[in-house]
Design an enzyme around this catalytic site. Structure first.
Site, mmCIF file in Angstrom:
data_model
loop_
_atom_site.group_PDB
_atom_site.id
_atom_site.type_symbol
_atom_site.label_atom_id
_atom_site.label_comp_id
_atom_site.label_asym_id
_atom_site.label_seq_id
_atom_site.Cartn_x
_atom_site.Cartn_y
_atom_site.Cartn_z
ATOM 1 N N ARG A 209 0.820 -1.092 0.006
ATOM 2 C CA ARG A 209 0.101 0.058 0.163
ATOM 3 C C ARG A 209 1.085 1.045 -0.114
ATOM 4 O O ARG A 209 1.910 1.261 0.728
ATOM 5 C CB ARG A 209 -0.883 -0.093 1.124
ATOM 6 C CG ARG A 209 -2.029 -0.822 0.951
ATOM 7 C CD ARG A 209 -3.144 -0.435 0.087
ATOM 8 N NE ARG A 209 -4.299 -1.477 -0.035
ATOM 9 C CZ ARG A 209 -4.491 -2.455 -0.896
ATOM 10 N NH1 ARG A 209 -3.206 -2.645 -1.589
ATOM 11 N NH2 ARG A 209 -5.587 -3.318 -0.669
ATOM 12 N N GLU A 238 -3.699 7.261 -4.250
ATOM 13 C CA GLU A 238 -4.191 6.895 -5.575
ATOM 14 C C GLU A 238 -5.400 7.267 -5.724
ATOM 15 O O GLU A 238 -6.287 7.280 -4.613
ATOM 16 C CB GLU A 238 -3.915 5.418 -5.402
ATOM 17 C CG GLU A 238 -2.564 4.552 -5.447
ATOM 18 C CD GLU A 238 -2.561 3.252 -5.382
ATOM 19 O OE1 GLU A 238 -3.760 2.749 -5.537
ATOM 20 O OE2 GLU A 238 -1.719 2.672 -5.170
ATOM 21 N N HIS A 255 -0.774 -0.126 -9.580
ATOM 22 C CA HIS A 255 -1.356 -0.915 -8.670
ATOM 23 C C HIS A 255 -1.990 -2.190 -9.334
ATOM 24 O O HIS A 255 -2.968 -2.449 -9.253
ATOM 25 C CB HIS A 255 -2.530 -0.085 -7.770
ATOM 26 C CG HIS A 255 -2.916 -1.032 -6.716
ATOM 27 N ND1 HIS A 255 -3.238 -0.153 -5.281
ATOM 28 C CD2 HIS A 255 -3.037 -2.226 -6.136
ATOM 29 C CE1 HIS A 255 -3.713 -1.196 -4.491
ATOM 30 N NE2 HIS A 255 -3.666 -2.213 -5.176
HETATM 31 N N1 NAD Z 1 -0.257 -4.122 -5.417
HETATM 32 C C1 NAD Z 1 -1.192 -5.226 -5.507
HETATM 33 O O1 NAD Z 1 -1.628 -5.703 -6.451
HETATM 34 C C2 NAD Z 1 -1.347 -5.973 -4.090
HETATM 35 C C3 NAD Z 1 -1.899 -7.403 -4.279
HETATM 36 C C4 NAD Z 1 -1.772 -8.237 -3.077
HETATM 37 C C5 NAD Z 1 -1.953 -7.383 -1.858
HETATM 38 N N2 NAD Z 1 -1.301 -6.246 -1.807
HETATM 39 C C6 NAD Z 1 -1.326 -5.612 -0.619
HETATM 40 O O2 NAD Z 1 -0.182 -6.437 0.234
HETATM 41 C C7 NAD Z 1 -0.686 -6.550 1.419
HETATM 42 C C8 NAD Z 1 -0.055 -8.006 1.934
HETATM 43 O O3 NAD Z 1 -0.682 -8.801 1.330
HETATM 44 P P1 NAD Z 1 -0.607 -10.332 1.562
HETATM 45 O O4 NAD Z 1 -1.365 -11.220 0.741
HETATM 46 O O5 NAD Z 1 0.849 -10.800 1.783
HETATM 47 O O6 NAD Z 1 -1.350 -10.415 3.092
HETATM 48 P P2 NAD Z 1 -0.877 -11.146 4.368
HETATM 49 O O7 NAD Z 1 -2.079 -10.749 5.341
HETATM 50 O O8 NAD Z 1 -0.959 -12.618 3.771
HETATM 51 O O9 NAD Z 1 0.402 -10.890 4.772
HETATM 52 C C9 NAD Z 1 0.746 -9.619 5.594
HETATM 53 C C10 NAD Z 1 1.922 -9.931 6.528
HETATM 54 O O10 NAD Z 1 2.359 -8.680 6.926
HETATM 55 C C11 NAD Z 1 2.607 -8.937 8.440
HETATM 56 N N3 NAD Z 1 2.700 -7.673 9.226
HETATM 57 C C12 NAD Z 1 1.591 -6.819 9.655
HETATM 58 N N4 NAD Z 1 2.146 -5.669 10.306
HETATM 59 C C13 NAD Z 1 3.492 -5.884 10.008
HETATM 60 C C14 NAD Z 1 4.430 -4.931 10.448
HETATM 61 N N5 NAD Z 1 4.378 -3.808 11.033
HETATM 62 N N6 NAD Z 1 5.921 -5.379 9.907
HETATM 63 C C15 NAD Z 1 6.094 -6.445 9.284
HETATM 64 N N7 NAD Z 1 5.185 -7.372 9.064
HETATM 65 C C16 NAD Z 1 4.036 -7.028 9.408
HETATM 66 C C17 NAD Z 1 1.453 -9.885 9.000
HETATM 67 O O11 NAD Z 1 1.616 -10.519 10.055
HETATM 68 C C18 NAD Z 1 1.217 -10.835 7.686
HETATM 69 O O12 NAD Z 1 2.004 -12.031 7.694
HETATM 70 C C19 NAD Z 1 -2.129 -6.492 1.522
HETATM 71 O O13 NAD Z 1 -2.895 -6.172 2.861
HETATM 72 C C20 NAD Z 1 -2.528 -5.662 0.233
HETATM 73 O O14 NAD Z 1 -2.638 -4.299 0.936
HETATM 74 C C21 NAD Z 1 -1.395 -5.242 -2.811
HETATM 75 O O1 DEZ Z 2 -5.288 -5.945 -1.563
HETATM 76 C C1 DEZ Z 2 -5.148 -6.511 -3.048
HETATM 77 O O2 DEZ Z 2 -5.743 -7.789 -2.867
HETATM 78 C C2 DEZ Z 2 -5.159 -5.767 -4.033
HETATM 79 O O3 DEZ Z 2 -4.318 -4.410 -3.728
HETATM 80 C C3 DEZ Z 2 -5.916 -5.401 -5.014
HETATM 81 O O4 DEZ Z 2 -6.592 -6.549 -5.390
HETATM 82 C C4 DEZ Z 2 -5.597 -4.599 -6.017
HETATM 83 O O5 DEZ Z 2 -6.680 -4.580 -6.977
HETATM 84 P P1 DEZ Z 2 -7.959 -3.850 -7.037
HETATM 85 O O6 DEZ Z 2 -8.743 -4.489 -5.793
HETATM 86 O O7 DEZ Z 2 -7.849 -2.417 -6.474
HETATM 87 O O8 DEZ Z 2 -8.569 -3.962 -8.099
#
Ligand code: NAD
Ligand code: DEZ
Length: 376
Positions: A209, A238, A255
């Site tokens: 994020r 964003e 994103h």
């Molecule tokens: N750019 C994209 O398209 C996209 C896609 C998927 C996810 N995301 C973002 O990425 C984040 C992570 O996704 P994920 O599937 O790995 O989530 P997830 O919940 O599986 O893993 C997140 C991890 O971060 C850890 N965490 C929380 N606070 C922390 C801190 N202060 N320091 C270190 N670790 C910490 C948690 O314990 C957890 O294990 C999502 O919450 C979402 O916001 C973005």
């Molecule tokens: O949190 C996530 O899984 C991703 O950031 C997310 O899927 C990005 O895509 P959007 O939902 O904004 O289309």
């Protein structure tokens, strides 16, 4: 039953049309009037689901977000209203892991500084962080993990503190949820002090994020430190990133790190499964029947690929430079950020490419990386 769904969610018609009327909407501009008589609401990360959207939506019983992030959902409000709420953890983990691995190979090539031999720090070792760790380990790259919550919960991997990770790593990739409360909040986890503490020549990648990095501080620090290399898929503010930041970034995208066809399809399918469970109905559709088949052509690597050849293989599946180029052209246009996301040409995951005639050659690690093999 009325189902209101974000138009950027593939396969909604195929999965939900049997259950009732499906209305597709622009999730960014969704209004209370559009949700008023909905029974089911399916959103992505751009829709803030809270009192101001749902006040007066008396029929709503189910909210599903086809994302892992939940920072756009007011969970307390939904609980108080008794509205069932679910997300899609892990749906896009492989897509994010592959995007980040791909970006690291691009930086390595651009700056003549091989990825092999570097130490990569992964902040947040959940679904996406672990998917990246798998790619890096398959390729033989050392990783360090920071995740105080998993560490406390007894995860048996080895963890280091964030300070140690910053000190010891050549490359740092962020994979945490956006949180403002609790013992380990992530809002501005990378503030000016932490950015200044980055070792010389660090590569910093953010695909979680935007607000996990203080973007104004990042501009100030980067203007002083040309040694730092940045990859940003997510941005503070964003869909309007700070325009001064974009030219300072090596690879810039809107994103879409999680936007593989498989990842998006998994997200919709997980919501379909959750709704069927809520309705007490049997799941009667399958994910594999929705997805197009693996690419029919097969590739026969004649030798173990070096890093340059590996990048060519990866670019064959998804050439990240295309999205970077388009983003720079369009991010300042009216709705450029969102239009690029909406019209994003779905990429496949590494698994869509079949590697053949590999018997006897030392390329098993390519399968660990995610590519498919004939007969595997
Ligand atoms: N750019 C994209 O398209 C996209 C896609 C998927 C996810 N995301 C973002 O990425 C984040 C992570 O996704 P994920 O599937 O790995 O989530 P997830 O919940 O599986 O893993 C997140 C991890 O971060 C850890 N965490 C929380 N606070 C922390 C801190 N202060 N320091 C270190 N670790 C910490 C948690 O314990 C957890 O294990 C999502 O919450 C979402 O916001 C973005
Ligand atoms: O949190 C996530 O899984 C991703 O950031 C997310 O899927 C990005 O895509 P959007 O939902 O904004 O289309």
């Amino acid at each position: 039953m009325k189902i209101v769904a974000d138009e950027n969610m593939p396969y909604v018609e195929a999965l939900f049309a049997d259950l009732g009327e499906v209305v597709m909407v622009d999730g960014r501009t969704l209004t209370q009037a559009q949700v008023k008589d909905a029974d089911v609401l399916l959103v992505r990360s751009v829709t803030k689901v809270n009192k101001s959207l749902l006040d007066g939506c008396d029929r709503l019983k189910f909210v599903g977000s086809a994302t892992i992030g939940m920072d756009h959902l007011d969970l307390d409000y939904l609980k108080q209203r008794g509205i069932f709420c679910t997300n899609a953890p892990g749906c896009n983990a492989v897509a994010v892991g592959e995007y980040v691995f791909n970006a690291m190979l691009e930086l390595a090539r651009r700056f003549h500084s091989p990825l092999k031999g570097k130490t990569v720090g992964i902040v947040g070792a959940g679904n996406t962080g672990t998917a990246l760790q798998k790619c890096l380990e398959a390729y033989g790259v050392k990783t360090l993990l920071n995740d105080p919550l998993l560490e406390q919960s007894g995860d048996d991997r080895e963890f280091v503190s964030l300070d140690e990770l910053v000190e010891r790593c050549d490359v740092i990739s962020l994979h945490v949820p956006l949180t403002r409360d609790g013992e380990h909040p992530t809002h501005y986890l990378f503030d000016k002090a932490r950015l200044n503490a980055l070792a010389e020549d660090t590569w910093l990648l953010n695909c979680c994020r935007g607000e996990v990095i203080d973007n104004r501080a990042l501009i100030e620090v980067k203007q002083q430190r040309s040694d730092l290399k940045l990859v940003l898929d997510v941005w503070e503010g964003e869909p309007l990133p700070l325009p001064e930041l974009v030219p300072l970034v090596e690879i810039a995208t809107p994103h879409i790190a999680g936007y593989s066809l498989e990842g998006k399809a998994r997200g919709t399918f997980m919501l379909y499964q959750a709704l069927m469970a809520q309705l007490g109905k049997q799941v009667d559709k399958s994910l594999s029947s929705l997805l197009p088949p693996l690419w029919s052509h097969q590739l026969s690597p004649l030798s173990v690929p070096d890093e340059k050849a590996l990048l060519c293989l990866v670019r064959l599946v998804y050439d990240l430079r295309d999205d970077d180029e388009l983003f720079r052209q369009r991010f300042q246009n009216d709705k450029g950020f969102d239009l690029m996301r909406k019209n994003h040409k779905h990429r496949r995951e590494f698994s869509a490419l079949m590697l053949a005639n590999t018997a006897g050659s030392d390329v098993d690690w390519l399968f660990e990386l995610g590519f498919s093999g004939v007969g595997l």
